[in-house]
Motif scaffolding. Structure first.
Motif, PDB file in Angstrom:
ATOM      1  N   GLN A  25       0.843  -1.194   0.000  1.00 56.86           N
ATOM      2  CA  GLN A  25       0.000   0.000   0.000  1.00 56.86           C
ATOM      3  C   GLN A  25       0.883   1.249   0.000  1.00 56.86           C
ATOM      4  O   GLN A  25       1.876   1.314   0.712  1.00 56.86           O
ATOM      5  CB  GLN A  25      -0.910   0.027   1.235  1.00 56.86           C
ATOM      6  N   PRO A  26       0.520   2.248  -0.788  1.00 60.59           N
ATOM      7  CA  PRO A  26       1.286   3.498  -0.777  1.00 60.59           C
ATOM      8  C   PRO A  26       0.984   4.316   0.480  1.00 60.59           C
ATOM      9  O   PRO A  26      -0.110   4.240   1.034  1.00 60.59           O
ATOM     10  CB  PRO A  26       0.789   4.233  -2.023  1.00 60.59           C
ATOM     11  N   ILE A  27       1.966   5.082   0.913  1.00 60.07           N
ATOM     12  CA  ILE A  27       1.787   6.014   2.027  1.00 60.07           C
ATOM     13  C   ILE A  27       1.763   7.415   1.438  1.00 60.07           C
ATOM     14  O   ILE A  27       2.682   7.814   0.729  1.00 60.07           O
ATOM     15  CB  ILE A  27       2.931   5.867   3.056  1.00 60.07           C
ATOM     16  N   HIS A  28       0.708   8.157   1.726  1.00 62.36           N
ATOM     17  CA  HIS A  28       0.531   9.478   1.145  1.00 62.36           C
ATOM     18  C   HIS A  28       1.016  10.591   2.070  1.00 62.36           C
ATOM     19  O   HIS A  28       1.613  11.557   1.606  1.00 62.36           O
ATOM     20  CB  HIS A  28      -0.946   9.717   0.792  1.00 62.36           C
ATOM     21  N   ILE A  29       0.726  10.474   3.364  1.00 66.01           N
ATOM     22  CA  ILE A  29       1.089  11.531   4.311  1.00 66.01           C
ATOM     23  C   ILE A  29       1.546  10.902   5.623  1.00 66.01           C
ATOM     24  O   ILE A  29       0.922   9.970   6.118  1.00 66.01           O
ATOM     25  CB  ILE A  29      -0.115  12.457   4.614  1.00 66.01           C
ATOM     26  N   VAL A  30       2.614  11.434   6.178  1.00 70.22           N
ATOM     27  CA  VAL A  30       3.014  11.171   7.565  1.00 70.22           C
ATOM     28  C   VAL A  30       3.224  12.542   8.180  1.00 70.22           C
ATOM     29  O   VAL A  30       4.034  13.334   7.685  1.00 70.22           O
ATOM     30  CB  VAL A  30       4.303  10.339   7.658  1.00 70.22           C
ATOM     31  N   ARG A  31       2.482  12.821   9.243  1.00 75.95           N
ATOM     32  CA  ARG A  31       2.526  14.172   9.821  1.00 75.95           C
ATOM     33  C   ARG A  31       2.378  14.099  11.341  1.00 75.95           C
ATOM     34  O   ARG A  31       1.624  13.294  11.857  1.00 75.95           O
ATOM     35  CB  ARG A  31       1.392  14.997   9.229  1.00 75.95           C
ATOM     36  N   GLY A  44      -2.901   3.806   1.594  1.00 79.69           N
ATOM     37  CA  GLY A  44      -3.853   3.015   0.829  1.00 79.69           C
ATOM     38  C   GLY A  44      -4.028   3.553  -0.579  1.00 79.69           C
ATOM     39  O   GLY A  44      -3.799   4.732  -0.840  1.00 79.69           O
ATOM     40  N   GLN A  45      -4.451   2.685  -1.476  1.00 74.76           N
ATOM     41  CA  GLN A  45      -4.649   3.066  -2.878  1.00 74.76           C
ATOM     42  C   GLN A  45      -5.601   4.248  -3.008  1.00 74.76           C
ATOM     43  O   GLN A  45      -5.377   5.146  -3.808  1.00 74.76           O
ATOM     44  CB  GLN A  45      -5.181   1.869  -3.679  1.00 74.76           C
ATOM     45  N   ASP A  46      -6.679   4.218  -2.243  1.00 72.23           N
ATOM     46  CA  ASP A  46      -7.684   5.287  -2.283  1.00 72.23           C
ATOM     47  C   ASP A  46      -7.666   6.128  -1.014  1.00 72.23           C
ATOM     48  O   ASP A  46      -8.687   6.708  -0.636  1.00 72.23           O
ATOM     49  CB  ASP A  46      -9.078   4.688  -2.496  1.00 72.23           C
TER      50      ASP A  46
END
Length: 61
Positions: A25-31, A44-46
């Protein structure tokens, strides 16, 4: 600017490994949420996976 503490970083590392290498699964944001001091992960994909890592390293879904 605040920084995550050791236990949060260890949990973050394990979750990133699990999400990307095991679940693919891709990771889009870590904050780091400056109000709660929890680490927030959007993955996640979506972008359907939302996780928070609390200061003690526990995970909130």
């Amino acid at each position: 600017m605040r920084e995550p503490i050791g236990q949060q970083l260890r949990t973050l590392y394990r979750l990133c490994h699990l999400l990307t290498n095991m679940m693919l699964q891709p990771i889009h944001i870590v904050r780091l949420d400056e109000r709660t001091l929890n680490l927030f992960i959007l993955a996640g994909q979506d972008e359907e996976i939302e996780l928070e890592i609390q200061a003690d390293g526990s995970i909130e879904l």
